[in-house]
Design a protein around this motif. Structure first.
Motif, mmCIF file in Angstrom:
data_model
loop_
_atom_site.group_PDB
_atom_site.id
_atom_site.type_symbol
_atom_site.label_atom_id
_atom_site.label_comp_id
_atom_site.label_asym_id
_atom_site.label_seq_id
_atom_site.Cartn_x
_atom_site.Cartn_y
_atom_site.Cartn_z
ATOM 1 N N ASP A 20 0.860 -1.194 0.000
ATOM 2 C CA ASP A 20 0.000 0.000 0.000
ATOM 3 C C ASP A 20 0.892 1.239 0.000
ATOM 4 O OD1 ASP A 20 -1.787 1.996 0.153
ATOM 5 O OD2 ASP A 20 -2.767 1.353 2.012
ATOM 6 N N ASN A 22 -0.266 4.116 -1.202
ATOM 7 C CA ASN A 22 -1.194 5.237 -1.368
ATOM 8 C C ASN A 22 -0.705 6.425 -0.536
ATOM 9 O OD1 ASN A 22 -3.571 6.303 -2.408
ATOM 10 N ND2 ASN A 22 -4.742 5.784 -0.564
ATOM 11 N N ARG A 35 4.919 5.081 4.583
ATOM 12 C CA ARG A 35 4.517 3.829 3.920
ATOM 13 C C ARG A 35 5.661 3.276 3.064
ATOM 14 N NH1 ARG A 35 -1.958 4.657 2.533
ATOM 15 N NH2 ARG A 35 -2.565 4.250 4.686
ATOM 16 N N HIS A 58 -1.787 0.705 -5.283
ATOM 17 C CA HIS A 58 -2.767 1.653 -5.835
ATOM 18 C C HIS A 58 -2.416 3.067 -5.404
ATOM 19 C CE1 HIS A 58 -4.431 1.306 -1.742
ATOM 20 N NE2 HIS A 58 -4.922 2.513 -1.957
ATOM 21 N N ARG A 61 -8.231 7.303 -6.063
ATOM 22 C CA ARG A 61 -9.405 6.624 -6.638
ATOM 23 C C ARG A 61 -9.802 7.369 -7.898
ATOM 24 N NH1 ARG A 61 -13.148 3.356 -3.442
ATOM 25 N NH2 ARG A 61 -11.939 2.615 -1.685
ATOM 26 N N ARG A 115 -5.687 0.333 -9.505
ATOM 27 C CA ARG A 115 -7.051 0.876 -9.575
ATOM 28 C C ARG A 115 -7.351 1.459 -10.957
ATOM 29 N NH1 ARG A 115 -8.248 3.477 -3.562
ATOM 30 N NH2 ARG A 115 -8.195 1.470 -2.476
ATOM 31 N N SER A 151 -2.791 -1.782 5.321
ATOM 32 C CA SER A 151 -3.644 -0.584 5.401
ATOM 33 C C SER A 151 -4.732 -0.562 4.333
ATOM 34 C CB SER A 151 -2.793 0.683 5.366
ATOM 35 O OG SER A 151 -1.816 0.596 4.362
ATOM 36 N N ALA A 152 -4.699 -1.510 3.391
ATOM 37 C CA ALA A 152 -5.807 -1.656 2.429
ATOM 38 C C ALA A 152 -6.568 -2.956 2.693
ATOM 39 C CB ALA A 152 -5.274 -1.636 1.002
ATOM 40 N N HIS A 154 -8.786 -3.748 4.698
ATOM 41 C CA HIS A 154 -10.221 -3.667 5.006
ATOM 42 C C HIS A 154 -11.039 -3.590 3.713
ATOM 43 C CE1 HIS A 154 -8.669 0.324 4.478
ATOM 44 N NE2 HIS A 154 -9.820 0.935 4.701
ATOM 45 N N ARG A 155 -10.362 -3.533 2.571
ATOM 46 C CA ARG A 155 -11.059 -3.466 1.279
ATOM 47 C C ARG A 155 -11.090 -4.847 0.628
ATOM 48 N NH1 ARG A 155 -13.119 1.201 2.523
ATOM 49 N NH2 ARG A 155 -11.732 2.990 2.435
HETATM 50 O O1 LIG Z 1 -4.798 5.035 2.235
HETATM 51 C C1 LIG Z 1 -5.540 4.175 2.700
HETATM 52 O O2 LIG Z 1 -6.143 4.304 3.787
HETATM 53 C C2 LIG Z 1 -5.677 2.877 1.966
HETATM 54 O O3 LIG Z 1 -4.773 2.816 0.923
HETATM 55 C C3 LIG Z 1 -7.088 2.649 1.452
HETATM 56 O O4 LIG Z 1 -7.426 3.621 0.511
HETATM 57 P P1 LIG Z 1 -8.966 3.886 0.153
HETATM 58 O O5 LIG Z 1 -9.579 4.481 1.377
HETATM 59 O O6 LIG Z 1 -8.959 4.816 -1.041
HETATM 60 O O7 LIG Z 1 -9.587 2.548 -0.193
#
Ligand SMILES: O=C(O)[C@H](O)COP(=O)(O)O
Ligand SMILES: Nc1ncnc2c1ncn2[C@@H]1O[C@H](COP(=O)(O)OP(=O)(O)OP(=O)(O)O)[C@@H](O)[C@H]1O
Length: 405
Positions: A20, A22, A35, A58, A61, A115, A151-152, A154-155
């Motif tokens: 992750d 992000n 991260r 990813h 979004r 994504r 950290s991802a 939960h998706r």
């Molecule tokens: O940054 C985050 O909390 C995670 O990568 C999840 O990202 P998201 O909330 O866009 O799914």
């Protein structure tokens, strides 16, 4: 143990790993952040073991300004591991497959923002995602999958839950460390006092956590927007929006019943601020006791110094402290006192401590504290909330061998 880690992976394999990365992006520029530093440990180990490594991650979004390619991420990660990371502008088309085929031992490619494929984002069960073109195309190219994107987790996204059903799967270093520390409050028994700093702006999340953990936590140290909502519930004239910032009113309406319930049934666990800080006419920090506050006059942006001292004392004498949300708007030094004093007290003590939340944990480096003085500093947001409330994380569940970690 019922899950496999990098210790079980061996060497010289073709490895696909989900990270992750992000990150905050401002005007198209990706910001380096912890991260990268954390995942660097997993990637460095894969390189050192001579694996051929392809990374999936990813960013943002679709439709958001933060939705950009991973080109800059590859350069930032390369700096962290002190080893080249080649960015591939494709996720599972021919360009990606060629790059994967030509990997040599110890080489690393970062595939395009996952994504940007249609397969990734629908929330689906692992069995369904395992049938996606993304998973069916990439899985046969590798010997193993390393899930590191805690950290991802939960998706229920394809690259998070789809591969482990089709491949040998392992937890990366970030995944295993985060899982163990963040689940501690739900899974461990502590002999001494357990304290939670309940602050920040995301009151709905924090109040859900408080409601779930009300029988486990001895002291909720209330601050930030959360603190003001609790003060409002017991009759003080605070916690209402000024300048339409919408931090208070909607969260008050959404949570007032849960707040009332906590106040009625767990009064002795709630520790309220006794003073608050604001910017005076000269734009300097000023403080008032809560008995004197008049919400219409000021934005209250930190707990006052008496409160900070009392909270630091409670934290220092606890056996375990979990932090969810900051006690004030610490990014502005004038309002950092409450957050910094409590974090300092935790750092200097010897309690078990977990600090979570992307924003809150930034205070640690911003004010020169050392992450090593905390048991764990999480890089997760939503996944941290799930862990605190004991909800299963789909991206973790799929890595378990027998349904139990
Ligand atoms: O940054 C985050 O909390 C995670 O990568 C999840 O990202 P998201 O909330 O866009 O799914
Ligand atoms: N009284 C306040 N008014 C406005 N902002 C506040 C106040 N107190 C704390 N904050 C803000 O709260 C933020 C931290 O908590 P927040 O709930 O936003 O996120 P977090 O828990 O760190 O996690 P994440 O961003 O990962 O969800 C800080 O950026 C701080 O500026």
């Amino acid at each position: 143990m019922s899950y496999r880690t990098l210790d079980d992976l061996g060497d010289g394999k073709r490895v696909l790993s989900r990270l992750d990365l992000n990150s905050p992006v401002s005007v198209g520029v990706v910001e380096d952040n912890r991260r990268f530093a954390r995942h660097a440990r997993t990637v460095r180990e894969l390189v050192d073991a001579g694996h051929r490594v392809a990374l999936l991650a990813h960013q943002g979004r679709p439709g958001r300004d933060t939705f950009v390619t991973l080109e800059q991420h590859a350069d930032i990660l390369a700096e962290h591991i002190d080893h080249p990371v080649e960015y591939v502008p494709d996720t599972y088309g021919q360009t990606a497959l060629d790059a994967i085929e030509y990997l040599d031992d110890g080489e690393v490619v970062l595939l395009e923002n996952v994504r940007m494929t249609d397969d990734e984002l629908p929330e689906r069960d692992p069995e369904e995602h395992a049938q996606s073109a993304l998973v069916r195309t990439l899985a046969p190219e590798f010997d193993a999958y390393v899930g590191d994107a805690y950290s991802a987790a939960h998706r229920k996204h394809a690259s998070v839950v789809g591969f482990p059903l089709e491949m040998d799967a392992y937890a990366g270093r970030v995944m295993a460390d985060e899982y163990e520390a963040n689940s501690a409050i739900a899974t461990r028994e502590f002999d001494g006092e357990v304290t939670m700093v309940a602050g920040g702006t995301k009151a709905t999340d924090v109040i859900e956590v408080m409601t779930t953990l009300r029988d486990k936590v001895d002291n909720f140290l209330l601050g930030g927007v959360v603190g003001e909502l609790f003060l409002r519930a017991v009759g003080y004239d605070v916690g209402r929006d000024i300048d339409e910032n919408d931090l208070y009113e909607s969260q008050w309406l959404a949570n007032r019943e849960q707040i009332a319930d906590l106040i009625e049934n767990h009064p002795s666990d709630l520790v309220y601020p006794t003073d608050l800080a604001y910017a005076d006419g000269a734009d300097e920090r000023a403080e008032v006791t809560v008995a004197e506050v008049k919400n219409k006059d000021h934005d209250y942006l930190d707990v006052g110094s008496d409160t900070a001292e009392q909270y630091a004392d409670i934290a220092a004498n606890s056996e375990a402290v979990f932090v969810k949300g900051a006690l004030g708007m610490f990014e502005d030094e004038r309002f950092s006192d409450g957050t910094v004093r409590v974090l300092d007290a935790i750092a200097q003590g010897d309690c078990f401590s977990v600090v979570g939340g992307g924003d809150t944990s930034r205070a640690i480096e911003m004010y020169g504290m050392d992450e090593a003085d905390f048991s764990h500093v999480s890089i997760a947001g939503g996944a941290y909330i799930n862990a605190l409330t004991g909800k299963p994380l789909p991206g973790v569940e799929v890595l378990k061998d027998d349904g139990e970690w």
